[in-house]
Design an enzyme around this catalytic site. Structure first.
Site, PDB file in Angstrom:
ATOM      1  N   ASP A  52      24.824  10.169  20.259  1.00 22.19           N
ATOM      2  CA  ASP A  52      25.454   9.175  21.134  1.00 22.19           C
ATOM      3  C   ASP A  52      25.563   9.459  22.482  1.00 22.19           C
ATOM      4  OD1 ASP A  52      27.733   7.076  21.178  1.00 22.19           O
ATOM      5  OD2 ASP A  52      28.848   8.857  21.590  1.00 22.19           O
ATOM      6  N   GLU A 123      22.021   6.472  16.012  1.00 23.11           N
ATOM      7  CA  GLU A 123      22.226   7.467  17.089  1.00 23.11           C
ATOM      8  C   GLU A 123      21.763   9.081  16.458  1.00 23.11           C
ATOM      9  OE1 GLU A 123      26.317   5.802  18.977  1.00 23.11           O
ATOM     10  OE2 GLU A 123      26.631   7.085  17.385  1.00 23.11           O
TER      11      GLU A 123
END
Length: 227
Positions: A52, A123
């Site tokens: 992320d 992610e």
């Protein structure tokens, strides 16, 4: 040592990922519901956390160097480009659903097509790429997979919730009221129905796999109907 299946290894390599430590990629593709043991027990959450941040920095850098947009516009596009919805869309485009390791119940509940799970796994794959190959390789992979999103209109238009807020104020109406009217499904494949209403005008409703996305779609539907 945890091994990747030949099909998943071939898929990763076809997508341009360089695999040197198979266990890292197994972890990136493993949901918490998977009934493994030992090394197999690790799920994607730690890699998701890392990925992320790598995604956010990479996209922010691209946007900064792509033009001279003000901070507000940069933030608007960044939020859209790194959203769970966008990550899930990228994940589907490269075939992630077929390679996620899910428990039977989670798979039966539609976990392999959950925006939340797909976004998280995308992610985690970025995090795995960073761990395995470094930031430059991860950033290059992001720019390749996100090319159409970066060059397109994602995030350029005002967010429907902001647009609706401004519409209500401009028309001297009460602020929009959002209410979750239904929630169904297990946590990993939840469905939220949200109704947005403006007093003395009307209401609109939408359903999505997250509360935020349902609110966005409801605001969009309201503007299309009453705006």
């Amino acid at each position: 040592m945890t091994a990747l299946s030949p099909a998943t290894l071939g898929w990763l390599e076809h997508q341009g990922f360089t695999v040197t430590t198979p266990a890292t990629w197994v972890e990136a593709l493993t949901h918490g519901s998977y009934n493994g043991s030992g090394a197999d027990a690790a799920d994607y959450q730690r890699l998701e956390f890392l990925g992320d941040r790598v995604l956010g920095l990479s996209v922010a850098s691209w946007l900064f160097h792509a033009g001279d947009a003000p901070e507000g516009k940069l933030s608007q596009r960044l939020n859209a480009l790194v959203s769970g919805t966008t990550c899930a869309r990228i994940a589907r485009s490269i075939g992630v659903p077929q390679h996620i390791r899910l428990g039977k119940q989670a798979r039966d509940d539609g976990g392999a097509d959950s925006d939340k799970i797909l976004g998280d796994v995308m992610e985690a794959l970025i995090g795995a790429c960073f761990i395995e190959n470094g930031f430059d390789a991860a950033q290059a992979m992001i720019y390749r997979l996100w090319a159409n999103e970066l060059d397109g209109d994602v995030g350029k238009a005002k967010h429907p919730k902001s647009a609706l807020q401004e519409w209500a104020a401009g028309n001297r109406r009460a602020p929009p009221l959002y209410e979750v009217t239904d929630r169904s499904g297990p946590d990993h494949a939840a469905r939220f129905t949200v109704q947005v209403s403006v007093r003395n005008v009307g209401a609109a409703e939408a359903t999505a796999t997250s509360k935020g996305e349902a609110e966005r779609l409801a605001a969009k539907a309201f503007l299309e109907r009453f705006g």
